[in-house]
Design an enzyme around this catalytic site. Structure first.
Site, mmCIF file in Angstrom:
data_model
loop_
_atom_site.group_PDB
_atom_site.id
_atom_site.type_symbol
_atom_site.label_atom_id
_atom_site.label_comp_id
_atom_site.label_asym_id
_atom_site.label_seq_id
_atom_site.Cartn_x
_atom_site.Cartn_y
_atom_site.Cartn_z
ATOM 1 N N ASP A 1 0.799 -1.227 0.000
ATOM 2 C CA ASP A 1 0.000 0.000 0.000
ATOM 3 C C ASP A 1 0.829 1.273 0.000
ATOM 4 O O ASP A 1 0.289 2.360 0.189
ATOM 5 C CB ASP A 1 -0.956 0.005 1.203
ATOM 6 C CG ASP A 1 -0.222 0.144 2.541
ATOM 7 O OD1 ASP A 1 1.026 0.022 2.549
ATOM 8 O OD2 ASP A 1 -0.891 0.383 3.555
ATOM 9 N N CYS B 1 6.845 25.254 -1.009
ATOM 10 C CA CYS B 1 6.506 26.589 -0.528
ATOM 11 C C CYS B 1 5.028 26.673 -0.141
ATOM 12 O O CYS B 1 4.658 27.416 0.770
ATOM 13 C CB CYS B 1 6.853 27.635 -1.578
ATOM 14 S SG CYS B 1 5.976 27.443 -3.140
#
Length: 589
Positions: free
Chosen positions: A6, A63
């Site tokens: 997973d 950012c």
């Protein structure tokens, strides 16, 4: 090996083990109504890492995560990073620091000249020092104080730094042109938080953080897994606020804002706030950290993030931290289930897709058992929602050939005309670096085998004699100086023990027998000798140590019961001093 995992980290690990032992791999995965099957055959196809089809979705720009979230998913991703930054990385850094304080501090000093690296290092060192100080004489109150410090650092101080650097009326100016307001719909202007004991998000952040720090520092008992009775008395609002009421509200500590989007801006509003630079702050912090070098600290245990346990406070922390962050930026909050889905990157499985992929894996398994040629194997991608079923032959392995590659130069090497409109260095200014592939046309499936355990000196001779290659360097995560080995010094280079530290350091710097790069090493030897009254004993050179001993003692590798050990971190050069690209190096035991 048949795989159905997973997450990418687990997939890459199994893929690496199959490459190591030359085993075929049938990798598969589902994502909602989509699925894939990737047959991987030694020496005949690409590895999964080189050509696998499963992905975990596009990344969010850093950012955006650090400074400008506008969706709750951004806050959850950020909180997942903070989990590592608070409960995992400081403990790992503390271990490296306590094992070799001088080397750790020396590595950080190298970041002083890089503003971006220094900015990140300031946060890292502050977190490390807070953790080390809290670990000494730790109690539940010191754990809560550390959590309270993080509360104000993350949701008050960093927000104040940001809005000081970019006030509400800040504008974007590039090349002398006003591009408009800095704060927009997707750059929400934030506001700092003050702790409110009646705000559920606030006290739940403190509750989960305090208990996780307590477990990390050994104040709270270690969690054994899936136990709803664990810390049952430490889960209420009244319990945490009774502790918070005795805590000290930390003073605002100025930080630094590093925004990659602003490189080249002429916006005065984006300039750093007045005061010392990140480099100056980092230098001061490293002096404080140096003073802690001789102290002893108790064992600490990093957290191991587990999304599927509702009682370990992990998702509680992610939820509370996400909602604190959302509160800063006026974003709609999340709940426990949504935080768990995003933080664990869980996409609900659909039985139909799983059944389809399982059948396709079995088809490829039949071909492998029957010894079919690689041309009979098929890489498959399906999309049940759009009725797409594609299959194609697996790609052959990527082969390495000698040649040239382009390497981006450092900013100091180029002038202003080297940058494009996006602020990136143009390709024509890249440096050409020659490299040699050894052996020519090798792939990831090939190996350089070391036939037996031997000393490092013998290993150097082995590569020279068998492959005509020179070991240029070997570094491990916990010791970057395995080869060439660290310099060793006897007591003759130490200053008099009755000197003060500043005077002793001046004596070391004047000593021609000690190169500048080893000044801190010799100072550390002198500090230890002065504290203990015992002169240092000659250190054993890594050249004399067997490879297995180096891996076990300096690399933390468990060699018990292993028949193949991968030796990572080696750099090789040919007789002309040219860097060599080579397959993985393995030691046969």
């Amino acid at each position: 090996v048949c795989n159905a995992l997973d997450n990418m980290e687990a997939r890459f690990y199994v893929d690496k083990q199959c490459v190591k032992y030359s085993l075929p791999l049938l990798e598969s995965g589902t994502m909602g109504t989509g699925g894939n099957v990737d047959p991987v055959v030694p020496f005949k196809t690409k590895t999964y890492r080189d050509g696998g089809q499963a992905v975990e979705g596009g990344g969010i720009p850093m950012c955006t995560l650090r400074l400008f979230p506008h969706l709750i998913d951004h806050c959850i991703e950020w909180s997942r990073d903070q989990f590592e930054a608070i409960f995992v990385k400081p403990v790992k850094r503390a271990k490296v620091f306590t094992e070799d304080p001088t080397a750790y501090i020396s590595d950080l000093y190298e970041k002083v000249s890089d503003p971006s690296a220094a900015t990140q290092a300031v946060d890292d060192v502050r977190m490390l020092m807070k953790t080390l100080k809290s670990a000494q004489n730790a109690s539940i109150e010191t754990c809560a104080q550390l959590a309270f410090d993080y509360f104000h650092a993350l949701f008050r101080d960093k927000i104040v730094d940001l809005i000081t650097t970019y006030p509400k009326d800040a504008r974007v100016v590039k090349d002398g042109v006003d591009k408009g307001p800095f704060w927009t719909k997707k750059k929400k202007f934030p506001s700092p938080a003050d702790y409110d004991p009646n705000n559920e998000t606030h006290w739940k952040f403190m509750l989960s953080s305090t208990n996780l720090i307590g477990e990390m520092l050994g104040v709270q008992p270690r969690y054994k897994g899936d136990d709803p009775s664990w810390l049952q008395d430490c889960r209420s609002q009244a319990w945490i606020n009774s502790i918070v009421g005795r805590l000290r509200v930390p003073e605002y500590t100025r930080g630094f804002v590093s925004n990659e989007e602003d490189e080249g801006d002429e916006n005065p509003g984006a300039a750093a706030a007045e005061g010392e630079t990140a480099a100056e702050t980092l230098t001061g912090l490293l002096k404080e950290l140096q003073a802690m070098a001789d102290q002893t600290f108790p064992d600490m245990e990093p957290a191991d993030f587990e999304k599927d346990d509702d009682f370990n406070f992990h998702i509680d922390f992610i939820t509370a931290a996400s909602n604190m962050r959302a509160g800063n930026y006026v974003i709609a909050p999340t709940d426990f289930s949504k935080a768990k889905l995003v933080a664990g990157k869980i996409i609900p499985a659909i039985a139909t897709t799983t059944a389809c992929v399982t059948g396709l894996v079995v088809l490829e398994l039949f071909k492998l058992v029957q010894g079919k040629s690689v041309s009979a194997l098929r890489t498959r991608q399906i999309g049940l929602a759009v009725n797409v079923f594609t299959c194609f032959e697996a790609d052959p392995p990527i082969q390495k050939k000698s040649g040239e590659k382009l390497v981006e130069p450092s900013p100091e090497e180029v002038g202003p005309d080297a940058y494009d409109n996006m602020g990136k260095i143009k390709k024509e200014f890249y440096n050409k670096e020659v490299f040699v592939a050894y052996p020519e046309n090798h792939s990831v499936w090939d190996k350089l085998m070391i036939p037996r355990d031997m000393t490092l000196a013998e290993l150097v001779e082995f590569f020279q004699a068998e492959h005509n290659l020179k070991i240029a360097g070997w570094g491990l995560k916990t010791d970057p100086y395995v080869y060439p080995p660290k310099a060793t010094y006897d007591p003759s280079v130490l200053p008099a023990l009755d000197l003060g530290q500043n005077a002793a350091f001046m004596e070391i710097r004047k000593n021609p027998a000690v190169p500048p790069k080893d000044n801190m090493l010799v100072l550390s030897m002198w500090q230890k000798a002065k504290k203990t009254g015992e002169m240092p004993k000659p250190q054993r050179s890594t050249l004399e140590m067997p490879i297995t001993e180096i891996l076990a003692t300096k690399g933390g590798v468990d060699i018990q019961g292993r028949r193949l050990l991968e030796i990572e971190g080696i750099t090789l050069k040919n007789g002309d001093g040219v860097n060599v690209e080579f397959p993985a190096v393995f030691l046969r035991l």
